[in-house]
Write a protein that holds these residues in place. Sequence first.
Motif, PDB file in Angstrom:
ATOM      1  N   GLU A  53      -7.705   1.972   0.915  1.00 11.72           N
ATOM      2  CA  GLU A  53      -6.464   2.029   1.695  1.00 11.72           C
ATOM      3  C   GLU A  53      -5.505   3.060   1.111  1.00 11.72           C
ATOM      4  N   ILE A  54      -5.412   3.101  -0.214  1.00 17.40           N
ATOM      5  CA  ILE A  54      -4.524   4.061  -0.866  1.00 17.40           C
ATOM      6  C   ILE A  54      -5.039   5.489  -0.660  1.00 17.40           C
ATOM      7  N   THR A  96       0.921   3.993  -2.944  1.00 15.86           N
ATOM      8  CA  THR A  96       0.678   5.421  -2.670  1.00 15.86           C
ATOM      9  C   THR A  96       1.795   6.273  -3.253  1.00 15.86           C
ATOM     10  N   TYR A  97       3.021   5.807  -3.122  1.00 15.28           N
ATOM     11  CA  TYR A  97       4.183   6.524  -3.663  1.00 15.28           C
ATOM     12  C   TYR A  97       4.024   6.711  -5.172  1.00 15.28           C
ATOM     13  N   THR A 109       0.835  -1.208   0.000  1.00  9.56           N
ATOM     14  CA  THR A 109       0.000   0.000   0.000  1.00  9.56           C
ATOM     15  C   THR A 109       0.865   1.251   0.000  1.00  9.56           C
ATOM     16  N   GLU A 110       1.946   1.239   0.775  1.00 12.49           N
ATOM     17  CA  GLU A 110       2.840   2.398   0.845  1.00 12.49           C
ATOM     18  C   GLU A 110       3.508   2.645  -0.508  1.00 12.49           C
ATOM     19  N   GLU A 137      -4.739  15.954  -3.041  1.00 16.47           N
ATOM     20  CA  GLU A 137      -4.259  14.909  -3.941  1.00 16.47           C
ATOM     21  C   GLU A 137      -5.413  14.076  -4.480  1.00 16.47           C
ATOM     22  N   ARG A 157      -8.346   0.217  -2.925  1.00 18.23           N
ATOM     23  CA  ARG A 157      -8.341   1.624  -3.339  1.00 18.23           C
ATOM     24  C   ARG A 157      -8.558   2.542  -2.139  1.00 18.23           C
ATOM     25  N   VAL A 184       1.225   6.574  -6.975  1.00 20.54           N
ATOM     26  CA  VAL A 184       0.075   7.435  -7.282  1.00 20.54           C
ATOM     27  C   VAL A 184       0.454   8.908  -7.141  1.00 20.54           C
ATOM     28  N   LYS A 185       1.220   9.226  -6.127  1.00 24.47           N
ATOM     29  CA  LYS A 185       1.641  10.615  -5.925  1.00 24.47           C
ATOM     30  C   LYS A 185       2.638  11.073  -6.979  1.00 24.47           C
ATOM     31  N   ASN A 209      -4.175   7.361   2.392  1.00 28.61           N
ATOM     32  CA  ASN A 209      -2.816   7.906   2.480  1.00 28.61           C
ATOM     33  C   ASN A 209      -2.627   9.176   1.661  1.00 28.61           C
ATOM     34  N   LEU A 210      -3.687   9.627   0.987  1.00 31.19           N
ATOM     35  CA  LEU A 210      -3.606  10.831   0.164  1.00 31.19           C
ATOM     36  C   LEU A 210      -4.295  11.998   0.863  1.00 31.19           C
TER      37      LEU A 210
END
Length: 449
Positions: free
Chosen positions: A75-76, A50-51, A46-47, A84, A73, A53-54, A79-80
């Motif tokens: 979960e991701i 997220t990286y 997940t981390e 974002e 989704r 996606v950013k 983290n935004l």
Amino acid sequence: MAFELTEDLIEQIENLIEVGDNQSILNLLEDVHHADIAEILDEVTTEEATYLVKLLDSEKTSEALMELDEDYREEILDNLSPQEIADELNELDTDDAVDFLSELDEEIQRQVIDAIEDEDHARDIVEMLRYDDNSAGGLMAKELVRVRETWTVAGCVRKMRAQAQNVTRVHSVYVVDRTDRLIGRLSLKDLLTADAKSKISDIYIPNVDSVNVHDTAEDVARLMQKYDLEAVPVVNDSGILLGRITVDDILDFIRDEADEDYRMAAGLSQGVEADDTVWELTRARLPWLVLGLVGSLGAVNIMKSFEGALSVHPELFFFTPLVAAVAGNVGVQSSAIIVQGLANDNVTGSMWLRLLKEISIGLINGLALGILVVSFGVIFGFGWLLSSTVAVAMLSVIIVAALVGTFVPILLDWRGIDPAIATGPFITTSNDIFGILIYFSLAKLILGF
């Protein structure tokens, strides 16, 4: 060359993330399709997802996120930041944006909406959040191409170009009057071949299938299937054009409904995946197993009341699993056909004629199976009388099971309850009980114990 997701590629991406080599990641994934990006996101943590996606462009990651399982989704998205998430929503049609937003807490929803740059887009999303998920309003997207009947062909083309910039795929061009009431559709062929000074009112097609914003998703699916529509416009009670539903949205709905019906038929109380936790899988299965246990205990109690018969004719016990199995199988077959017919809206006509039809089918199947049972019984030394008793009981059980399997789903549908809940363990368990009761009752009547 087709994209291939390999362990080496995943390992390479993970290593690049670990050292923070953003440029190499961008170069590596520059020409990768969003569906393939989704596969990559699904394989990393997940981390790491997220990286990515950013880092990647929102135009690509927004579509990739839509391909992911909802839980992953979410979960991701957790983290935004609201900004974002808003950047992702800016790249999506309103129907997909609403799917995104509905997974978030209300407070986060408000922050995300406030962060969306396009005010019209934000306003459309807020409007669509009011509709039920399984209604035409919940499925529609606001992005479409509409033209007025008073425009000239030349003016129409200019304005269509401007509108088409916000539409991912133009399925149809809809014609409205001055009040935005839907009055027809426009053929691109007619538009391209018409004189530039002609009015749209002279060339548009007045016949257009549409759905009301409050129609159920099932109604929309049936209409689009019946007329092979790629898209259907959505109107309100006054006929005002609000949006359009495309075939891919309906296919997603049909797939979700099929998954839900399959889970119900299999005896699962909620959506689960093979890689869910032990607790989640247990919680989904246990309620139906308890139902089956209760039914089986009922059958045990029925058999106990005929304890004397088993002491006189112990051979009856050997055929008990056969009768129970036939009852359950026939019930599931009948209910599956009815549930499928209700889903496709082709269960019509008199209820009594349908039940009479099931009785006829039960008689034919029962006679065929009965002949096999009698033959088996005679060959293996159970005798004519006992074998005939089992055959008559099985014939009766088949008819009753067919009637139960037919009547229960139709009754539930009349009461506005999803008939899929009548399949699987429910029908099997109820018919097991009926089967055992009928079997021993007829055996008592024929054999005289």
